[in-house]
Scaffold this motif. Structure first.
Motif, PDB file in Angstrom:
ATOM      1  N   ILE A 164      12.385   7.442   0.018  1.00 42.59           N
ATOM      2  CA  ILE A 164      11.917   6.466   1.005  1.00 42.59           C
ATOM      3  C   ILE A 164      11.035   7.152   2.041  1.00 42.59           C
ATOM      4  N   MET A 165      11.465   8.335   2.496  1.00 50.66           N
ATOM      5  CA  MET A 165      10.667   9.056   3.476  1.00 50.66           C
ATOM      6  C   MET A 165       9.344   9.514   2.866  1.00 50.66           C
ATOM      7  N   ILE A 166       9.385   9.980   1.616  1.00 50.52           N
ATOM      8  CA  ILE A 166       8.153  10.407   0.952  1.00 50.52           C
ATOM      9  C   ILE A 166       7.186   9.232   0.830  1.00 50.52           C
ATOM     10  N   ALA A 167       7.722   8.048   0.511  1.00 53.73           N
ATOM     11  CA  ALA A 167       6.874   6.858   0.407  1.00 53.73           C
ATOM     12  C   ALA A 167       6.222   6.534   1.751  1.00 53.73           C
ATOM     13  N   ARG A 168       7.002   6.590   2.828  1.00 49.47           N
ATOM     14  CA  ARG A 168       6.453   6.305   4.160  1.00 49.47           C
ATOM     15  C   ARG A 168       5.358   7.300   4.522  1.00 49.47           C
ATOM     16  N   PHE A 172       0.834  -1.205   0.000  1.00 52.47           N
ATOM     17  CA  PHE A 172       0.000   0.000   0.000  1.00 52.47           C
ATOM     18  C   PHE A 172       0.869   1.255   0.000  1.00 52.47           C
ATOM     19  N   THR A 173       1.944   1.236   0.793  1.00 50.08           N
ATOM     20  CA  THR A 173       2.863   2.379   0.861  1.00 50.08           C
ATOM     21  C   THR A 173       3.491   2.648  -0.496  1.00 50.08           C
ATOM     22  N   ILE A 174       3.952   1.585  -1.167  1.00 48.93           N
ATOM     23  CA  ILE A 174       4.560   1.739  -2.493  1.00 48.93           C
ATOM     24  C   ILE A 174       3.532   2.279  -3.488  1.00 48.93           C
ATOM     25  N   LEU A 175       2.316   1.756  -3.417  1.00 51.23           N
ATOM     26  CA  LEU A 175       1.260   2.201  -4.324  1.00 51.23           C
ATOM     27  C   LEU A 175       0.959   3.685  -4.129  1.00 51.23           C
ATOM     28  N   MET A 176       0.844   4.121  -2.873  1.00 58.60           N
ATOM     29  CA  MET A 176       0.552   5.528  -2.598  1.00 58.60           C
ATOM     30  C   MET A 176       1.710   6.432  -3.029  1.00 58.60           C
ATOM     31  N   PHE A 177       2.932   5.940  -2.859  1.00 55.16           N
ATOM     32  CA  PHE A 177       4.103   6.691  -3.317  1.00 55.16           C
ATOM     33  C   PHE A 177       4.024   6.919  -4.824  1.00 55.16           C
ATOM     34  N   LEU A 178       3.678   5.866  -5.569  1.00 54.15           N
ATOM     35  CA  LEU A 178       3.585   5.978  -7.026  1.00 54.15           C
ATOM     36  C   LEU A 178       2.434   6.890  -7.436  1.00 54.15           C
ATOM     37  N   VAL A 179       1.325   6.830  -6.695  1.00 54.98           N
ATOM     38  CA  VAL A 179       0.181   7.698  -7.004  1.00 54.98           C
ATOM     39  C   VAL A 179       0.554   9.166  -6.796  1.00 54.98           C
ATOM     40  N   VAL A 180       1.144   9.474  -5.635  1.00 53.93           N
ATOM     41  CA  VAL A 180       1.527  10.859  -5.330  1.00 53.93           C
ATOM     42  C   VAL A 180       2.544  11.365  -6.344  1.00 53.93           C
ATOM     43  N   LEU A 181       3.576  10.566  -6.576  1.00 51.29           N
ATOM     44  CA  LEU A 181       4.622  10.983  -7.513  1.00 51.29           C
ATOM     45  C   LEU A 181       4.069  11.103  -8.925  1.00 51.29           C
ATOM     46  N   PRO A 186      -5.480  14.518   4.274  1.00 51.16           N
ATOM     47  CA  PRO A 186      -4.039  14.520   4.549  1.00 51.16           C
ATOM     48  C   PRO A 186      -3.200  14.203   3.313  1.00 51.16           C
ATOM     49  N   LEU A 187      -3.701  13.304   2.452  1.00 54.31           N
ATOM     50  CA  LEU A 187      -2.962  12.974   1.234  1.00 54.31           C
ATOM     51  C   LEU A 187      -2.896  14.184   0.308  1.00 54.31           C
ATOM     52  N   LEU A 188      -3.996  14.936   0.207  1.00 49.42           N
ATOM     53  CA  LEU A 188      -3.991  16.160  -0.601  1.00 49.42           C
ATOM     54  C   LEU A 188      -3.023  17.193  -0.021  1.00 49.42           C
ATOM     55  N   GLN A 189      -2.928  17.249   1.312  1.00 49.78           N
ATOM     56  CA  GLN A 189      -1.973  18.159   1.949  1.00 49.78           C
ATOM     57  C   GLN A 189      -0.547  17.816   1.537  1.00 49.78           C
ATOM     58  N   LEU A 190      -0.234  16.529   1.508  1.00 51.93           N
ATOM     59  CA  LEU A 190       1.109  16.099   1.113  1.00 51.93           C
ATOM     60  C   LEU A 190       1.385  16.464  -0.342  1.00 51.93           C
ATOM     61  N   ILE A 191       0.411  16.232  -1.224  1.00 46.10           N
ATOM     62  CA  ILE A 191       0.598  16.553  -2.643  1.00 46.10           C
ATOM     63  C   ILE A 191       0.809  18.055  -2.826  1.00 46.10           C
ATOM     64  N   ALA A 192       0.027  18.870  -2.109  1.00 48.40           N
ATOM     65  CA  ALA A 192       0.171  20.325  -2.210  1.00 48.40           C
ATOM     66  C   ALA A 192       1.539  20.767  -1.716  1.00 48.40           C
ATOM     67  N   PHE A 193       1.976  20.208  -0.589  1.00 51.94           N
ATOM     68  CA  PHE A 193       3.286  20.561  -0.026  1.00 51.94           C
ATOM     69  C   PHE A 193       4.411  20.197  -0.993  1.00 51.94           C
ATOM     70  N   ALA A 205       3.599   9.168   2.480  1.00 54.55           N
ATOM     71  CA  ALA A 205       2.451   9.004   1.584  1.00 54.55           C
ATOM     72  C   ALA A 205       1.539   7.892   2.081  1.00 54.55           C
ATOM     73  N   GLY A 206       2.131   6.767   2.504  1.00 52.21           N
ATOM     74  CA  GLY A 206       1.334   5.667   3.028  1.00 52.21           C
ATOM     75  C   GLY A 206       0.582   6.049   4.285  1.00 52.21           C
ATOM     76  N   GLN A 207       1.265   6.745   5.204  1.00 55.36           N
ATOM     77  CA  GLN A 207       0.631   7.154   6.462  1.00 55.36           C
ATOM     78  C   GLN A 207      -0.482   8.164   6.216  1.00 55.36           C
ATOM     79  N   TYR A 208      -0.233   9.138   5.337  1.00 55.26           N
ATOM     80  CA  TYR A 208      -1.244  10.156   5.062  1.00 55.26           C
ATOM     81  C   TYR A 208      -2.450   9.550   4.353  1.00 55.26           C
ATOM     82  N   ALA A 209      -2.207   8.603   3.449  1.00 56.80           N
ATOM     83  CA  ALA A 209      -3.316   7.974   2.728  1.00 56.80           C
ATOM     84  C   ALA A 209      -4.200   7.194   3.688  1.00 56.80           C
ATOM     85  N   ARG A 210      -3.588   6.523   4.666  1.00 54.98           N
ATOM     86  CA  ARG A 210      -4.376   5.785   5.659  1.00 54.98           C
ATOM     87  C   ARG A 210      -5.204   6.736   6.518  1.00 54.98           C
TER      88      ARG A 210
END
Length: 434
Positions: A344-348, A3-12, A360-367, A350-355
């Motif tokens: 690696i940190m961005i992936a971690r 899930f963490t890897i998937l969210m990292f790829l989605v955000v990126l 929170p995930l939108l906040q990360l993308i905006a940042f 991204a996974g935490q924010y998505a959960r």
């Protein structure tokens, strides 16, 4: 992990797609041909040819590119009408900066949207930065900051709320700073060295918002259960000393050396005196009794359209200012590159924010969009700012920059970029191992 890897790829993927669409749209608006549009870098995984452009996904996800016809000015033949080098310097500048500005526009749209959808924040985040607890042995404790002090200024910047104080302190890991606190109506200045939080490298000084000394849970078979403590008990005192917050309770247990503690607790309308004997915990490397802290109180904040736009753009400007400030500290040696995070940190995160939810995930993308806007405009060959730099040299010297110089500078820029990526990835690995 998946899930963490998937969210990292989605955000990126979102960040790269928006960035490259900026370049693509700008080139197309000028009638310039775009040969390739890639999410990711070499080698190509799959793609499709549509019109004059090949759209593809490549293996290395850390970025992307658009291959624009005639991006480099020819040194001999006249350029074709569909090539970028046939356009004016101002038009080429427009194409080069369109990618970073697309990221900026994305952030400018997302921040207000986040405030309209509603954000979950600490119940104290917009309150005065009154210290609820001070951790023993922390920079704040060493400097003499006490529970009840109000942080009113950090390095000359007013901090009327906890959000302001945490932002100023969090951006200064391993730095010597001055803090103005208000105590009993008087202001005093303390100097300290900010510590670095292990997981993400943010600055911390060992203070926090008030946490009520309420027992959230009692672990089976531990000293607290044997003493008769229950979830929901409010601890009023320990050995006759008044307890006003959770950290005071924790420190009393850790500093007990295993000696019995008489706790007065309130359970409903009853007052009870219970004796508990702490046991040393190998896991915590300290004495413990097997109780859990209450979750930090939060509240959901939603705003009107106008207020969301106002707050969103303020957040955008403050994020940009903080990014420039961190870059300046890195350049001047005031901040350590060890505090930076990589993929690696961005992936971690991204996974935490998505959960935690969509907001929170939108906040990360905006940042991250703001970071991409600024970093891509740095005058480093291989980045968009490098193309702007070459245009500036061309305008100043009244002649094109030679291809040999561009190629050499680009190789150096690419090596610097790869070295930087390896370094921040190494930082990420060290933080994981801590």
């Amino acid at each position: 992990m998946l899930f963490t890897i998937l969210m990292f790829l989605v955000v990126l993927g979102i960040l790269v797609l928006v960035h490259e669409l900026g370049h693509f749209s700008a080139a197309k608006s000028l009638g310039v041909r775009v040969d390739q549009f890639s999410i990711g870098f070499w080698p190509k995984l799959f793609g499709i040819k549509w019109g004059e452009t090949e759209y593809m996904v490549s293996l290395i996800p850390w970025g992307g590119y658009v291959k624009i016809a005639g991006q480099e000015e020819p040194e001999g033949d006249e350029p074709e009408h569909y090539e970028l080098c046939s356009r004016s310097k101002l038009q080429r500048l427009y194409v080069f900066v369109a990618g970073p500005f697309a990221n900026l526009i994305l952030a400018a749209l997302l921040f207000p949207l986040i405030y309209m959808l509603g954000i979950s924040v600490s119940a104290y985040i917009d309150q005065p930065a009154r210290v609820g607890w001070v951790e023993k042995g922390s920079p704040a404790a060493t400097a003499g900051i006490r529970s009840g002090d109000r942080i009113v200024e950090v390095m000359g910047t007013p901090t009327p709320t906890w959000e302001d104080a945490l932002t100023e302190i969090g951006s200064r890991p391993q730095q010597h700073i001055s803090i103005v606190v208000e105590r009993d109506g008087q202001r005093r200045t303390v100097n300290l060295t900010v510590a670095e939080e292990r997981r993400y490298g943010a600055g911390v000084i060992g203070v926090g918002m008030p946490i009520p000394p309420v027992i959230a849970n009692v672990m089976h078979g531990r000293p607290a259960e044997r003493a008769g403590l229950e979830a929901g008990d409010l601890v009023l005192s320990i050995n006759g000393v008044k307890v006003s917050d959770w950290m005071q309770l924790r420190d009393a247990v850790r500093g007990s050396d295993g000696k019995p503690l008489v706790m007065q607790v309130k359970r409903g309308e009853k007052l009870l005196n219970l004796t508990v004997v702490p046991k040393f915990s190998e896991e915590l490397n300290s004495f413990a009794i097997g109780i859990g802290a209450p979750p930090s109180p939060t509240k959901m904040m939603r705003y009107s359209f106008g207020e969301s736009v106002y707050r969103g753009e303020r957040k955008l400007l403050s994020t940009m200012g903080l990014t420039f400030e961190v870059l300046w500290r890195l350049v001047t040696g005031q901040a350590s590159i060890k505090s930076l995070g990589g993929p690696i940190m961005i992936a971690r995160v991204a996974g935490q924010y998505a959960r935690a939810g969509a907001t929170p995930l939108l906040q990360l993308i905006a940042f991250l969009s703001v970071q991409l806007f600024i970093l891509n405009l740095l005058p480093i060959p291989v980045l968009d700012g490098g193309h702007v730099l070459f245009l500036g040299i061309e305008a100043a010297t009244k002649r094109p920059v030679s291809m040999k110089f561009k190629e050499t500078a680009t190789r150096i820029g690419f090596a610097v970029l790869i070295g930087f990526m390896l370094l921040v990835s190494y930082n990420d690995i060290l933080k994981l191992l801590r």
